[in-house]
Structure formats: structure tokens, C-alpha cells
Design an enzyme around this catalytic site. Sequence first.
Site, PDB file in Angstrom:
ATOM      1  N   LEU A   1       0.788  -1.239   0.000  1.00  0.00           N
ATOM      2  CA  LEU A   1       0.000   0.000   0.000  1.00  0.00           C
ATOM      3  C   LEU A   1       0.818   1.287   0.000  1.00  0.00           C
ATOM      4  CD1 LEU A   1      -2.929  -0.969   2.419  1.00  0.00           C
ATOM      5  CD2 LEU A   1      -2.794  -1.201  -0.072  1.00  0.00           C
ATOM      6  N   ASP A   2       2.138   1.186  -0.123  1.00  0.00           N
ATOM      7  CA  ASP A   2       2.962   2.394  -0.257  1.00  0.00           C
ATOM      8  C   ASP A   2       4.152   2.104  -1.168  1.00  0.00           C
ATOM      9  OD1 ASP A   2       3.714   5.032   0.077  1.00  0.00           O
ATOM     10  OD2 ASP A   2       4.733   4.700   1.991  1.00  0.00           O
ATOM     11  N   LEU A   3       3.868   1.440  -2.278  1.00  0.00           N
ATOM     12  CA  LEU A   3       4.940   1.115  -3.224  1.00  0.00           C
ATOM     13  C   LEU A   3       5.374   2.372  -3.974  1.00  0.00           C
ATOM     14  CD1 LEU A   3       3.615  -2.215  -4.786  1.00  0.00           C
ATOM     15  CD2 LEU A   3       5.454  -1.962  -3.126  1.00  0.00           C
TER      16      LEU A   3
ATOM     17  N   ASN B   1      10.895   3.462  -1.618  1.00  0.00           N
ATOM     18  CA  ASN B   1      10.745   2.333  -0.698  1.00  0.00           C
ATOM     19  C   ASN B   1      11.310   1.039  -1.276  1.00  0.00           C
ATOM     20  OD1 ASN B   1       9.547   3.870   1.251  1.00  0.00           O
ATOM     21  ND2 ASN B   1       7.449   3.287   0.735  1.00  0.00           N
TER      22      ASN B   1
END
Length: 400
Positions: free
Chosen positions: A86-88, A92
Amino acid sequence: MNRASVENLLTEIEILKTIRHPNIVELKDFQWDGDHIYLIMEFCAGGDLSRFIRTRRALPETVARVFLQQLACALKFLHDRNISHLDLKPQNILLSAPESPQLKLADFGFAQYMSPWDEKHVLRGSPLYMAPEMVCRQHYDARADLWSVGVILYEALFGKPPFASRSFAELEEKIRSDRAVELPSWPQLSLECRDLLAQLLERDPRKRISFECFFAHPFVDMEHIPGPESLGKATDLVVEAVRKDQEGDAKAAFSLYRKALEYFVPALHYESDARRKEAIRAKVRQYISRAEELKVLVTSSNKNLLEKGNPARELLKEMAKDKPRLCAALEVASAAIAKVRAGGAAAGGGGGGGGVAEPAGRRRELLHAEVSASPGTPGCPPGLAPEALCPRSLPTRSRP
């Protein structure tokens, strides 16, 4: 830290404690005292993917594909455990080393365990890489990660994300638009790459590519991702190729050598021992040389059929022995030609009635289309140069 930050951190610790994968950054240990929580993480000396792209302005398709394959491996591992990141985003995604880096997915602060029926409407992640359904605060599920993968791949190939903006308001307006995401015409990309990008960057999550189709997509090609089993698969195929070669079946041997080479390349990428890697290269050079010889034999065999004056239809049948679709098309074409000839003869002899024959040009177009849709004569994989290749003890080629 506020309560939400603490919960995110605890979620990250809980997830990282349970997962071990070569493409996911490893949590070595964690400690705490009255004021701090310490996370001891695997060291990644290559920086992050964002900097890697920025210093090169954009990545060649071949390099972007390798990173995409590694990211797909990490996502499949998570998907099999019902975990969504959910935070690609490139920031990251860490790189193990400056040279020959391996991708490592990091920062699980927003990750959630999500079943296929789970739907959330909480805003999570970085807006530039966030799926439209998240930005619009609609219900979303694990497919939001696939949109982010599309944005990351787009940025790697073209040097900037598709919705680069000067303000959040401008960004939100672009993301909320109903217009399809357009792919720049330059640099030139393979059809498989463009097809995957289009399916990942589908605004409607219901029409977006599924995880199963993503993992099976030919551009991702998870079957040939470098891994510990790559060398074993290559060796099994080459043993069979040598056997067929000894039996004099040039066509089958050539096809098996070609398939083996498609596994030797990832085996080379996976092998870290310099001496073993050079041993693989030496054997592969032999296999490439033999495959080229067999290719000439197979081509000469088809040429001989022509020189013998075989009718075109018989020649096509001979070349299509292992192509069921082409064989079926030839049978249909033969039956159609016979029927047309019979109708034409009846019309000519009887002086009337008969039937209307399809124009010969149209028949040629249909046959050409079917031939084009069938797999062609196998050849060596594109770009497969000996110096780019990559065993233990491998079978020695046999010359008939």
C-alpha cells in the site's frame, strides 16, 4: 509519536518479523527503551531505486525488466500471505549494492493483511504513486499495489511518473481524470512491455490486470527469473537436447538447446561464485555453437524441400508439423480451395447456378494471417551472446 504512528510501526515490526525473502529487506532485530524503539535492518548499500533512476535519467527496458521481475517475486510472496504493501514507490525500494544490485522491498509502515474481500477507504501511501481509487477516497483493495507497480515501471522507463505535477491539487486533478494514461512514443518499447503498462495503469480497478495475470504476463516472465532452480532446469533440457542430437533429430535438439539457453541466462545471473560462473559460460558457448549448427541443418532441410519441387501446400505442412493451429488452418484452406474449385467447375460446365467463389486474394490474406499468428521457426533467443552467458558438471555436446 502519535497513536497512528505507533500502530504503523508495530504493524511494520509484526510483518517484518514473519517474512524472509531475498527481495524484501530483512528485520535483523528490534529493541526498545523508555523513549525509543530501535529497528536493526539489513544493510542495503546501493541506495534506493529513485536515486538509481534519477542518476541515469531513465533505464533501458532490459534493466527495468530485471527490477520488475524481482519486485514481482516480492509481491507474489506477500500476495500468497494476503499482505498488501500500500505504499509502493521507488523510494521504498532499496538496492543491495552499487554494483549488480538486487532489489529489496522496504518500509512496511502502511502494509496490511488483506483478504480478497477486504475493502478500505482510508487514504494511505504517497499520492504520486497512489491508485486513483485511493486518491478519490473510494473503496480499494490489494489491486491498488498493481497501479503503483505500473507507475514505478513507467518512471523507470520514461524518467518521470505519469502524473508529475507542481502541486497536490494539479496531481489530484490528473488522477481523477477519466482519460486513459498515454504512453510516450519514445523510447521504443516492446509490445509486451507496453501491453503490461496499459493493463497496470487502468484507472478502473475492476478492469485492471489481476495479480494472477500480472504474475503470468510474458513481460514479467517469472518462469525465467534467476533462482536456485534455474541451473537444474537448464541442465535437464540440455541432457535431453544431447540425446536428441545423438539420435539425429536436429529439429528437436535445436528446440531443446534454445529452451535450455533461456534458463542458462538466469542461472548465470543467480550464480555468485566466479569459478562456477565461468564453467557455466564455457559450456554454454558450446551449446550456442551447436544450436547454430543445428539451425543451419533445419533451415537447409526446409530449403531441400523447396528444391525438390514440393507443392507449396506440402512444404507448409512439413514446416508446420509441431504447430497445431497452422496445421488446422492448412486443412481448412485445403478444404475451402477444393470446394471453390468444385463450385467453379460446376458453374463452368453447367452454364449457370454454381455458387460464388471467394476471391483468391482474400484466401491468401486469411492464410497469411494464420501463419503470422503461429509461432515461427524457433531461433536462438535475441541478444544471447556468449560473453553475456552464464555449471557444475554439464553434459558435453555430441556431434552427429
